[in-house]
Design a protein around this motif. Sequence first.
Motif, PDB file in Angstrom:
ATOM      1  N   ASN A  70      10.026   1.901  -0.348  1.00 10.94           N
ATOM      2  CA  ASN A  70       8.732   2.226  -0.027  1.00 10.94           C
ATOM      3  C   ASN A  70       8.313   2.898   1.217  1.00 10.94           C
ATOM      4  O   ASN A  70       7.196   3.642   1.318  1.00 10.94           O
ATOM      5  CB  ASN A  70       7.265   0.878  -0.021  1.00 10.94           C
ATOM      6  N   GLU A  71       8.980   2.399   2.831  1.00 18.95           N
ATOM      7  CA  GLU A  71       8.531   3.091   3.696  1.00 18.95           C
ATOM      8  C   GLU A  71       8.992   3.900   4.171  1.00 18.95           C
ATOM      9  O   GLU A  71       8.954   5.397   4.309  1.00 18.95           O
ATOM     10  CB  GLU A  71       9.484   2.031   5.030  1.00 18.95           C
ATOM     11  N   LYS A  72      10.210   4.520   3.537  1.00 17.25           N
ATOM     12  CA  LYS A  72      10.862   5.669   3.487  1.00 17.25           C
ATOM     13  C   LYS A  72       9.972   7.068   2.266  1.00 17.25           C
ATOM     14  O   LYS A  72       9.659   8.264   2.749  1.00 17.25           O
ATOM     15  CB  LYS A  72      12.409   6.026   2.896  1.00 17.25           C
ATOM     16  N   LEU A  73       9.406   6.274   1.139  1.00 15.34           N
ATOM     17  CA  LEU A  73       8.803   7.317   0.513  1.00 15.34           C
ATOM     18  C   LEU A  73       7.243   7.367   1.752  1.00 15.34           C
ATOM     19  O   LEU A  73       6.607   9.255   1.191  1.00 15.34           O
ATOM     20  CB  LEU A  73       8.034   6.769  -0.654  1.00 15.34           C
ATOM     21  N   SER A  74       7.032   6.496   2.243  1.00 17.28           N
ATOM     22  CA  SER A  74       5.018   6.802   2.639  1.00 17.28           C
ATOM     23  C   SER A  74       5.678   7.757   3.966  1.00 17.28           C
ATOM     24  O   SER A  74       5.112   8.606   4.157  1.00 17.28           O
ATOM     25  CB  SER A  74       5.502   5.083   3.523  1.00 17.28           C
ATOM     26  N   ALA A  75       6.893   8.172   4.512  1.00 22.86           N
ATOM     27  CA  ALA A  75       7.256   8.793   5.874  1.00 22.86           C
ATOM     28  C   ALA A  75       7.592  10.482   5.225  1.00 22.86           C
ATOM     29  O   ALA A  75       6.766  10.886   5.570  1.00 22.86           O
ATOM     30  CB  ALA A  75       8.379   8.196   6.425  1.00 22.86           C
ATOM     31  N   ARG A  76       8.043   9.585   4.006  1.00 28.27           N
ATOM     32  CA  ARG A  76       8.333  11.949   3.087  1.00 28.27           C
ATOM     33  C   ARG A  76       6.819  12.420   2.823  1.00 28.27           C
ATOM     34  O   ARG A  76       7.024  12.999   3.138  1.00 28.27           O
ATOM     35  CB  ARG A  76       8.638  11.580   2.233  1.00 28.27           C
ATOM     36  N   ILE A  77       6.549  11.527   2.750  1.00 24.42           N
ATOM     37  CA  ILE A  77       4.526  11.563   2.291  1.00 24.42           C
ATOM     38  C   ILE A  77       3.931  11.990   3.171  1.00 24.42           C
ATOM     39  O   ILE A  77       2.489  13.289   2.761  1.00 24.42           O
ATOM     40  CB  ILE A  77       3.524  10.482   1.163  1.00 24.42           C
ATOM     41  N   ALA A  78       3.849  11.383   4.452  1.00 24.65           N
ATOM     42  CA  ALA A  78       3.257  11.929   5.350  1.00 24.65           C
ATOM     43  C   ALA A  78       3.992  13.070   6.131  1.00 24.65           C
ATOM     44  O   ALA A  78       3.141  13.593   6.287  1.00 24.65           O
ATOM     45  CB  ALA A  78       3.126  10.909   6.652  1.00 24.65           C
TER      46      ALA A  78
END
Length: 101
Positions: free
Chosen positions: A67-75
């Motif tokens: 989830n943290e990786k995906l949040s960073a990618r979305i940002a």
Amino acid sequence: MSTGPNRILDEFAKLMTDAAGAAQGVRREVETAFRGQAERILNSMDIVQREEFEAVREMALKARAENEKLSARIAELEEKLGLGGSGEAEKASPRARTKKT
């Protein structure tokens, strides 16, 4: 064959050895009964076993990291879209295309 006080002491030692063996047997029986009762109580309380808890915990940690990786990618993607101008943002967004037409 022993006679006199030695025979009495031998018999007493044998009696004590037998008593100690019987006490150990009773102790094992009590422990077995206690463990069985404790296990029945815990099972009726729907308490999770340690192995199941650890497995779910590992899954949660992996999900949190993903989830943290995906949040960073979305940002990162949002930042790229924001820096590219509104024209590129409209091209990237299917909703923006339908608004133009």
